[in-house]
Design an enzyme around this catalytic site. Structure first.
Site, short mmCIF file in Angstrom:
data_model
loop_
_atom_site.label_atom_id
_atom_site.label_comp_id
_atom_site.label_asym_id
_atom_site.label_seq_id
_atom_site.Cartn_x
_atom_site.Cartn_y
_atom_site.Cartn_z
CB SER A 117 -76.05 47.01 77.20
OG SER A 117 -75.60 45.82 76.59
CD GLU A 161 -78.43 46.17 68.64
OE1 GLU A 161 -77.35 45.80 69.16
OE2 GLU A 161 -78.81 45.80 67.52
NE ARG A 208 -68.15 44.00 56.06
CZ ARG A 208 -68.30 42.77 55.62
NH1 ARG A 208 -67.24 42.04 55.36
NH2 ARG A 208 -69.50 42.25 55.44
CG ASP A 235 -74.71 43.24 56.06
OD1 ASP A 235 -73.74 42.48 56.14
OD2 ASP A 235 -75.70 43.21 56.81
CG HIS A 274 -69.80 37.73 59.27
ND1 HIS A 274 -69.75 37.67 57.90
CD2 HIS A 274 -70.53 38.83 59.57
CE1 HIS A 274 -70.41 38.71 57.39
NE2 HIS A 274 -70.90 39.43 58.39
CD GLN A 276 -76.33 38.51 64.61
OE1 GLN A 276 -77.21 38.97 65.32
NE2 GLN A 276 -75.96 39.06 63.47
CD GLN A 298 -92.00 39.39 62.17
OE1 GLN A 298 -91.37 39.93 63.07
NE2 GLN A 298 -93.19 39.80 61.78
CG PHE A 344 -83.20 38.86 61.59
CD1 PHE A 344 -82.68 39.72 60.65
CD2 PHE A 344 -82.82 39.02 62.92
CE1 PHE A 344 -81.77 40.71 61.01
CE2 PHE A 344 -81.92 40.00 63.29
CZ PHE A 344 -81.40 40.85 62.34
CG HIS A 348 -76.08 44.06 73.55
ND1 HIS A 348 -76.16 45.37 73.97
CD2 HIS A 348 -76.36 44.08 72.21
CE1 HIS A 348 -76.46 46.14 72.94
NE2 HIS A 348 -76.60 45.39 71.86
P1 FAD Z 1 -66.44 42.27 60.77
O1 FAD Z 1 -66.61 41.49 62.02
O2 FAD Z 1 -65.39 43.29 60.77
O3 FAD Z 1 -66.18 41.29 59.54
C1 FAD Z 1 -67.15 40.33 59.18
C2 FAD Z 1 -66.49 39.23 58.39
O4 FAD Z 1 -65.94 39.76 57.19
C3 FAD Z 1 -65.33 38.57 59.07
O5 FAD Z 1 -65.74 37.60 60.02
C4 FAD Z 1 -64.57 38.01 57.91
O6 FAD Z 1 -65.22 36.87 57.40
C5 FAD Z 1 -64.69 39.12 56.91
N1 FAD Z 1 -63.58 40.06 57.05
C6 FAD Z 1 -63.62 41.29 57.64
N2 FAD Z 1 -62.42 41.87 57.59
C7 FAD Z 1 -61.61 41.02 56.94
C8 FAD Z 1 -60.23 41.07 56.57
N3 FAD Z 1 -59.47 42.14 56.85
N4 FAD Z 1 -59.72 40.01 55.89
C9 FAD Z 1 -60.50 38.94 55.61
N5 FAD Z 1 -61.80 38.84 55.93
C10 FAD Z 1 -62.34 39.86 56.59
N6 FAD Z 1 -75.27 46.29 60.64
C11 FAD Z 1 -75.70 47.55 60.30
O7 FAD Z 1 -75.80 47.86 59.11
N7 FAD Z 1 -75.99 48.47 61.26
C12 FAD Z 1 -75.89 48.21 62.60
O8 FAD Z 1 -76.17 49.07 63.43
C13 FAD Z 1 -75.46 46.90 62.98
N8 FAD Z 1 -75.29 46.58 64.29
C14 FAD Z 1 -74.82 45.34 64.64
C15 FAD Z 1 -74.60 45.05 65.99
C16 FAD Z 1 -74.11 43.81 66.37
C17 FAD Z 1 -73.88 43.55 67.86
C18 FAD Z 1 -73.84 42.82 65.40
C19 FAD Z 1 -73.34 41.46 65.82
C20 FAD Z 1 -74.03 43.10 64.04
C21 FAD Z 1 -74.51 44.36 63.64
N9 FAD Z 1 -74.70 44.69 62.29
C22 FAD Z 1 -75.15 45.95 61.95
C23 FAD Z 1 -74.47 43.68 61.24
C24 FAD Z 1 -73.09 43.82 60.58
O9 FAD Z 1 -72.96 45.08 59.97
C25 FAD Z 1 -72.94 42.72 59.54
O10 FAD Z 1 -72.91 41.45 60.14
C26 FAD Z 1 -71.79 42.89 58.55
O11 FAD Z 1 -71.90 41.86 57.55
C27 FAD Z 1 -70.39 42.74 59.16
O12 FAD Z 1 -70.01 43.84 59.88
P2 FAD Z 1 -68.99 43.60 61.13
O13 FAD Z 1 -68.53 44.86 61.67
O14 FAD Z 1 -69.62 42.64 62.04
O15 FAD Z 1 -67.80 42.93 60.30
#
Ligand code: FAD
Length: 301
Positions: A15, A17, A107, A109, A152, A179, A215, A219, A269
């Site tokens: 896939s 991105e 989720r 940032d 993370h 990641q 770069q 990142f 991916h």
């Molecule tokens: P999660 O995996 O849900 O959580 C990240 C961390 O937060 C956890 O490991 C934990 O430490 C903490 N946490 C979360 N929930 C809880 C809980 N209930 N209790 C305690 N701790 C908790 N960002 C963008 O803005 N746009 C994008 O399109 C984008 N695409 C991405 C695609 C991929 C494949 C990856 C790997 C990352 C991407 N990101 C993107 C980055 C991502 O948004 C950030 O890394 C962000 O900080 C975490 O989002 P997440 O969904 O990975 O979080």
């Protein structure tokens, strides 16, 4: 590296991105790249969503065109940070109207940037698992989530990180996309820990072919990925030699994927950075074959 025959790559799924363009020039670049990469017959492609929803419109426009004109199975990324549940659901409705049936649920940032404390929106989803549950209720979404083989940056330790992944799997995610990472041993250890914790969904390695090592390092620091010293050695002295640098970049990514294939991984991916040549060079080295009819049809659309 020895080339594989076409048939030997049929069991490997890929896939790609993309990110939504921010200027006319980037827009032109994206739509030149998409048909070229479509020719490699990806299982699906994804389009990212800017931090805090900042690219909602460009993401939607790109996704819409990929589905309706380019006929590509396309996953739209979606974040829930800094948004109420109603706002997020409104985006989901727009995605559905555009024909989106695949979502990368995240989720995101906090507005203050990666590493700053995360506080859910008062009317928002409490975490990604909560977002996934909402998407599962629609009944027809393929839902990818993120995974972090080196954890993370906010996770206190690997156990906490895997617990987050498990919550997302239990909520109904279809797969995790990782990641980027360069140490396959770390990925394998992560897989073992996730499986031991009861995570059964596929965890698909995210591969970042290196367009620019300087770069990439900047990142990588922000997202918690390690850039191992062997990469400095591989790229040493190539700053002013773009052609040799591109060869090394393709070799490095192809070697990483080949090693993961040897370890039993069958899905990858690829982070394309909206550019086709390096990705094509990697896939060529791995023995994939392009379907030029698909490229021609995509370019004409
Ligand atoms: P999660 O995996 O849900 O959580 C990240 C961390 O937060 C956890 O490991 C934990 O430490 C903490 N946490 C979360 N929930 C809880 C809980 N209930 N209790 C305690 N701790 C908790 N960002 C963008 O803005 N746009 C994008 O399109 C984008 N695409 C991405 C695609 C991929 C494949 C990856 C790997 C990352 C991407 N990101 C993107 C980055 C991502 O948004 C950030 O890394 C962000 O900080 C975490 O989002 P997440 O969904 O990975 O979080």
């Amino acid at each position: 590296m020895a080339l594989k025959t076409e048939s030997s790559r049929r069991d490997i799924r890929i896939s790609f991105e993309f990110f939504p363009p921010k200027s006319d020039e980037m827009e032109a670049q994206l739509w030149e790249t998409v048909p070229e990469l479509a020719a490699w017959q990806p299982e699906f492609v994804t389009v990212t969503y800017g931090a805090g929803g900042s690219t909602k419109e460009p993401t939607l426009a790109a996704v819409r065109r990929m589905i309706s004109e380019k006929r590509l199975p396309t996953a739209a990324h979606l974040t829930c940070v800094d948004a109420s549940q109603d706002e997020v659901k409104a985006v989901v409705e727009e995605y559905r109207a555009a024909g989106v049936r695949r979502i990368v649920a995240l989720r995101g940032d906090p507005a203050a940037g990666i590493g700053s404390a995360y506080t859910p929106h008062p009317q928002g989803f409490s975490d990604t698992a909560d977002l996934v549950r909402m998407l599962v209720d629609y009944g027809d979404f393929d839902i990818s989530v993120s995974a972090y083989p080196e954890k993370h940056p906010e996770s206190p330790d690997m156990a906490a990180d895997i617990a987050t992944l498990k919550r997302k799997a239990d909520a109904g995610a279809t797969r995790a996309l990782t990641q980027f990472f360069f140490e396959n041993d770390a990925f394998e250890r992560y897989l073992e820990r996730a499986q031991a914790a009861g995570v059964t969904m596929p965890i698909v390695p995210g591969i970042m072919p290196i367009q620019n090592l300087t770069q990439l390092k900047r990142f990588a620091r922000r997202c918690g990925s390690t850039v191992p010293a062997f990469l400095d050695d591989r790229f040493e002295g190539l700053d002013e030699k773009p052609e040799e640098r591109a060869e090394v970049a393709a070799d490095v990514a192809a070697e990483q994927i080949e090693d993961l294939i040897r370890r039993g991984i069958r899905e990858f991916h690829l982070y394309t950075m909206n550019r086709a040549p390096l990705i094509g060079a990697v896939l060529e080295r791995l023995g994939f074959r392009r379907d030029t009819d698909i490229q021609a049809a995509g370019a004409a659309a």
